[in-house]
Design an enzyme around this catalytic site. Structure first.
Site, short mmCIF file in Angstrom:
data_model
loop_
_atom_site.label_atom_id
_atom_site.label_comp_id
_atom_site.label_asym_id
_atom_site.label_seq_id
_atom_site.Cartn_x
_atom_site.Cartn_y
_atom_site.Cartn_z
N CYS A 115 32.28 -44.34 -35.01
CA CYS A 115 32.45 -45.58 -34.02
C CYS A 115 31.77 -46.79 -34.79
CB CYS A 115 31.61 -45.30 -32.74
SG CYS A 115 32.62 -43.83 -31.69
N HIS A 255 28.89 -51.49 -29.02
CA HIS A 255 29.96 -50.54 -29.00
C HIS A 255 30.18 -50.17 -27.46
CE1 HIS A 255 32.11 -47.09 -29.81
NE2 HIS A 255 31.42 -46.06 -29.65
N ASN A 285 36.34 -45.75 -24.75
CA ASN A 285 35.87 -45.91 -25.82
C ASN A 285 37.07 -45.65 -27.07
OD1 ASN A 285 34.30 -45.33 -28.35
ND2 ASN A 285 32.94 -43.66 -27.49
O1 UT7 Z 1 31.19 -43.41 -29.45
C1 UT7 Z 1 30.30 -42.65 -30.06
C2 UT7 Z 1 28.88 -42.57 -29.41
N1 UT7 Z 1 28.91 -42.09 -27.94
C3 UT7 Z 1 27.94 -42.42 -26.94
O2 UT7 Z 1 27.15 -42.96 -27.23
C4 UT7 Z 1 28.26 -41.40 -25.66
C5 UT7 Z 1 27.00 -40.98 -25.19
N2 UT7 Z 1 26.81 -40.04 -24.10
C6 UT7 Z 1 27.35 -40.51 -22.75
O3 UT7 Z 1 27.75 -41.70 -22.66
C7 UT7 Z 1 27.26 -39.61 -21.80
O4 UT7 Z 1 26.53 -38.43 -22.08
C8 UT7 Z 1 28.66 -38.77 -21.31
C9 UT7 Z 1 29.51 -39.94 -20.49
C10 UT7 Z 1 29.37 -38.29 -22.20
C11 UT7 Z 1 28.32 -37.74 -20.18
O5 UT7 Z 1 27.40 -38.48 -18.90
P1 UT7 Z 1 26.20 -37.50 -18.60
O6 UT7 Z 1 25.53 -38.29 -17.48
O7 UT7 Z 1 25.27 -37.38 -19.72
O8 UT7 Z 1 26.52 -35.90 -18.13
P2 UT7 Z 1 26.32 -34.67 -18.71
O9 UT7 Z 1 27.11 -34.48 -19.75
O10 UT7 Z 1 25.07 -34.29 -18.59
O11 UT7 Z 1 26.98 -33.91 -17.62
C12 UT7 Z 1 26.71 -33.82 -16.11
C13 UT7 Z 1 27.47 -32.88 -15.20
C14 UT7 Z 1 27.73 -31.45 -15.97
O12 UT7 Z 1 27.89 -30.61 -14.78
P3 UT7 Z 1 26.36 -29.73 -14.18
O13 UT7 Z 1 26.35 -29.02 -15.62
O14 UT7 Z 1 25.48 -30.70 -14.18
O15 UT7 Z 1 27.09 -28.93 -13.13
C15 UT7 Z 1 29.05 -31.60 -16.40
O16 UT7 Z 1 29.73 -30.41 -16.73
O17 UT7 Z 1 28.73 -33.57 -15.06
C16 UT7 Z 1 29.75 -32.61 -15.58
N3 UT7 Z 1 30.79 -33.38 -16.04
C17 UT7 Z 1 31.82 -33.66 -15.47
N4 UT7 Z 1 32.27 -33.78 -13.99
C18 UT7 Z 1 33.14 -34.49 -13.65
C19 UT7 Z 1 31.03 -33.64 -17.53
N5 UT7 Z 1 32.21 -34.28 -17.66
C20 UT7 Z 1 32.80 -34.57 -16.23
C21 UT7 Z 1 34.09 -34.93 -15.99
N6 UT7 Z 1 34.25 -35.04 -14.54
N7 UT7 Z 1 34.78 -35.79 -16.56
#
Ligand code: UT7
Length: 331
Positions: A115, A255, A285
């Protein structure tokens, strides 16, 4: 050695026609528009056609960038293509683009910085132009990231989109000059964001396919924490290296991985909202292409005045990050 000025002559971008909305994703995986919007800021993303490759998209963006510059394809000395979804592991996607646009006098190579690819490639272009080795360099950042996404994995499939962008950098005395850049990397974080199979570590085989190892994998939370820290560090270093302060930043192009990261970063950097480029709602992204698309959008607004600066900041797999500072001088 007297360094030559490296100036941006023109930009261009390309987006595939097909729009994949949050509503459609709700039908594919267990997700909601509400979750995607509140956690990421994304509303829709583009998906390339089956027969459309990274080089096809990159070539269209390149032709637009050339059109918007005062050069012809034959004037290009070098093409650098940043991508994490090349047409093939080899030959390079840059060579395929060179052929497609008829840049017969250009050397060509790919650059792998995920990225951060656009910022790394622009910094490389600056180095070639400033040293006098090459006069006119085309940077292309193109991604068919849908080709490595597992559309049964809700944690990743909602995040990414396909697109391409291109920029012509050349030696000129006046214009939007690349005045400084800073790059960084930390390979200890390599496993956080990775396509495990398909390279020499784990060549394609039945087992790798069965285990879905050719798809992108990301530990989102960990990547998030590193992104916040590194983007701020590298942006601050880039401006303080040249004796500038936060208030000297005219436009900020971060980004586009997560609206929460972008807004938090812009707030701490005290750049007003109208001067921060945000397009994550429309494209998601787009990996290497992300910052270049924002830059193309900003140039199309024709708002950058004499003396104003543009600060680009990228972060991604590697881990690798970078920042680039430009300033309009003398035109
Ligand atoms: O481009 C390269 C660099 N990339 C980045 O900088 C990305 C950085 N990371 C992020 O932007 C975020 O971590 C994400 C957007 C990828 C995820 O957001 P988050 O707030 O960190 O969510 P999480 O991964 O901690 O997941 C929270 C909950 C989980 O459920 P439980 O375990 O709390 O029950 C996931 O299973 O959300 C769930 N979840 C979803 N729910 C509905 C994960 N993906 C989804 C989804 N829809 N698409």
């Amino acid at each position: 050695m007297l360094l030559k000025k490296a100036v941006v002559l023109g930009t261009g971008s390309y987006f595939p026609e097909r729009v994949l909305s949050n509503a459609e994703l709700e039908k594919i995986v267990d997700t909601t528009d509400e979750w995607i919007t509140s956690r990421t800021g994304m509303k829709e993303r583009r998906i390339a056609a089956k027969e459309e490759s990274a080089s096809d998209m990159g070539a269209i963006a390149a032709e637009k960038a050339i059109q918007n510059s005062d050069v012809k394809a034959e004037d290009l000395d070098l093409i650098i293509c940043a991508t994490l979804t090349p047409d093939h592991l080899f030959p390079s996607t840059a060579c395929l683009i060179q052929n497609k646009i008829g840049a017969k006098n250009a050397a060509a190579f790919d650059l792998s910085a995920a990225c951060s690819g656009y910022v790394y490639a622009m910094m490389t272009a600056k180095a070639y132009v400033s040293s006098g080795i090459y006069k006119t360099v085309l940077v292309v950042a193109t991604e068919k990231i849908s080709s490595i996404i597992d559309y049964t994995d809700r944690a990743t499939c909602v995040l990414f989109g396909d697109a391409a962008t291109a920029t012509v950098v050349a030696h000129r005395e006046h214009g939007l000059e690349i005045i400084h850049g800073c790059l960084g990397a930390d390979g200890t974080g390599a496993d956080m964001l990775i396509q495990p199979a398909g390279g020499s570590r784990m060549p394609a085989c039945q087992e790798s396919i069965d285990q879905k190892l050719h798809y992108l994998r990301m530990e989102g939370k960990d990547v998030y924490k590193h992104a916040v820290r590194r983007m701020e560090e590298v942006a601050m270093k880039c401006i303080t290296d040249v004796g500038m302060k936060i208030e000297d930043v005219g436009y900020l192009i971060p980004h586009q991985a997560n609206l929460r990261i972008i807004e938090g970063f812009a707030k701490r950097f005290q750049v007003p909202q109208e001067r921060v480029i945000v397009n994550i709602q429309r494209y998601g992204n787009t990996a290497a292409a992300s910052v270049g698309i924002g830059f193309d959008e900003l140039l199309n607004l024709k708002k950058i005045k004499e003396g104003e600066t543009v600060l680009m900041v990228a972060f991604g797999a590697g881990l690798a990050w970078g920042s680039l500072l430009l300033q309009r001088r003398g035109s």
